[in-house]
Design a protein around this motif. Sequence first.
Motif, short mmCIF file in Angstrom:
data_model
loop_
_atom_site.label_atom_id
_atom_site.label_comp_id
_atom_site.label_asym_id
_atom_site.label_seq_id
_atom_site.Cartn_x
_atom_site.Cartn_y
_atom_site.Cartn_z
N VAL A 37 2.32 20.75 0.28
CA VAL A 37 2.90 19.67 1.09
C VAL A 37 2.60 18.32 0.46
O VAL A 37 1.55 18.13 -0.15
CB VAL A 37 2.39 19.74 2.55
CG1 VAL A 37 0.90 19.52 2.64
CG2 VAL A 37 3.14 18.78 3.45
N LEU A 38 3.54 17.40 0.63
CA LEU A 38 3.36 16.03 0.15
C LEU A 38 3.78 15.08 1.27
O LEU A 38 4.84 15.22 1.86
CB LEU A 38 4.24 15.76 -1.08
CG LEU A 38 4.22 14.33 -1.61
CD1 LEU A 38 2.84 13.97 -2.18
CD2 LEU A 38 5.30 14.14 -2.66
N VAL A 39 2.91 14.12 1.55
CA VAL A 39 3.21 13.03 2.47
C VAL A 39 2.96 11.74 1.70
O VAL A 39 1.87 11.53 1.15
CB VAL A 39 2.32 13.08 3.73
CG1 VAL A 39 2.49 11.82 4.57
CG2 VAL A 39 2.63 14.31 4.56
N VAL A 40 3.98 10.88 1.65
CA VAL A 40 3.85 9.57 1.00
C VAL A 40 4.26 8.52 2.02
O VAL A 40 5.39 8.55 2.52
CB VAL A 40 4.72 9.45 -0.27
CG1 VAL A 40 4.44 8.11 -0.97
CG2 VAL A 40 4.49 10.61 -1.22
N THR A 41 3.35 7.62 2.33
CA THR A 41 3.65 6.52 3.26
C THR A 41 3.48 5.21 2.52
O THR A 41 2.51 5.02 1.79
CB THR A 41 2.72 6.55 4.49
OG1 THR A 41 1.36 6.49 4.06
CG2 THR A 41 2.95 7.80 5.32
N ALA A 58 0.84 -1.20 0.00
CA ALA A 58 0.00 0.00 0.00
C ALA A 58 0.87 1.24 0.00
O ALA A 58 1.88 1.30 0.69
CB ALA A 58 -0.90 0.00 1.23
N VAL A 59 0.44 2.22 -0.76
CA VAL A 59 1.06 3.54 -0.75
C VAL A 59 -0.07 4.55 -0.61
O VAL A 59 -1.04 4.54 -1.36
CB VAL A 59 1.84 3.83 -2.05
CG1 VAL A 59 2.36 5.26 -2.05
CG2 VAL A 59 2.98 2.85 -2.22
N VAL A 60 0.05 5.40 0.39
CA VAL A 60 -0.92 6.48 0.58
C VAL A 60 -0.19 7.78 0.30
O VAL A 60 0.88 8.04 0.86
CB VAL A 60 -1.51 6.47 2.01
CG1 VAL A 60 -2.31 7.73 2.27
CG2 VAL A 60 -2.37 5.24 2.21
N THR A 61 -0.78 8.58 -0.57
CA THR A 61 -0.19 9.85 -0.95
C THR A 61 -1.18 10.96 -0.63
O THR A 61 -2.32 10.92 -1.06
CB THR A 61 0.11 9.87 -2.46
OG1 THR A 61 0.95 8.77 -2.77
CG2 THR A 61 0.79 11.15 -2.87
N PHE A 62 -0.73 11.92 0.15
CA PHE A 62 -1.54 13.11 0.44
C PHE A 62 -0.81 14.32 -0.11
O PHE A 62 0.37 14.51 0.17
CB PHE A 62 -1.76 13.30 1.94
CG PHE A 62 -2.48 14.60 2.23
CD1 PHE A 62 -3.85 14.67 2.18
CD2 PHE A 62 -1.76 15.76 2.50
CE1 PHE A 62 -4.51 15.87 2.40
CE2 PHE A 62 -2.41 16.97 2.72
CZ PHE A 62 -3.79 17.02 2.68
N THR A 63 -1.53 15.12 -0.88
CA THR A 63 -0.98 16.36 -1.39
C THR A 63 -1.86 17.51 -0.93
O THR A 63 -3.06 17.52 -1.20
CB THR A 63 -0.94 16.35 -2.94
OG1 THR A 63 -0.30 15.16 -3.37
CG2 THR A 63 -0.21 17.57 -3.47
N GLY A 64 -1.26 18.45 -0.22
CA GLY A 64 -1.98 19.65 0.19
C GLY A 64 -1.73 20.75 -0.82
O GLY A 64 -0.59 21.00 -1.20
N LEU A 65 -2.80 21.38 -1.26
CA LEU A 65 -2.72 22.43 -2.28
C LEU A 65 -3.10 23.78 -1.70
O LEU A 65 -3.87 23.86 -0.73
CB LEU A 65 -3.68 22.11 -3.43
CG LEU A 65 -3.57 20.74 -4.08
CD1 LEU A 65 -4.69 20.53 -5.07
CD2 LEU A 65 -2.23 20.60 -4.76
#
Length: 156
Positions: free
Chosen positions: A96-100, A33-40
């Motif tokens: 911002v970018l968070v990738v777990t 699993a890869v979860v990607t959050f991008t804040g714009l």
Amino acid sequence: MAAVEPVVRVQADDFDIATENARLTEGRTDVGAVVTFTGLCRDEGGTLAALELEHYPGMAQAEIGRIAREAAERWPLTGLTVIHRHGKIAPGENIVLVVTASAHRQAAFEAANFLMDFLKTRAPFWKKEHRRDGTEGGWVEARDIDDKAAERWHKT
């Protein structure tokens, strides 16, 4: 198993989500699993020209690194990347970018959620609005809702 070493960057330049995702998965067969959050940067009222993010160099990266290491210790992650931009950012641009990455989706989701809750409340960034009419909207205040979201991670 030792916790992964997070990749943390604070930068003015934009980032490429696909490239960052590939860095955590390329050649790996243990990632499920890869979860990607991008804040714009958003402009709800149609008046924002840019959001200016200021930070204390060194301190911002160190605090984000501390939060990221905490996430890597709490969840069984196979990879973790956090990128936070600074400078003037126009509406629609990445902030911002968070990738777990993890063997299992729940760990990846929870770690990403944890990181964003604490980035919103503890990362030392200050936001100033610049309006389209040339005026400054002032500094953006912290929100109680963000503090409440982060509180849930302290509960047992």
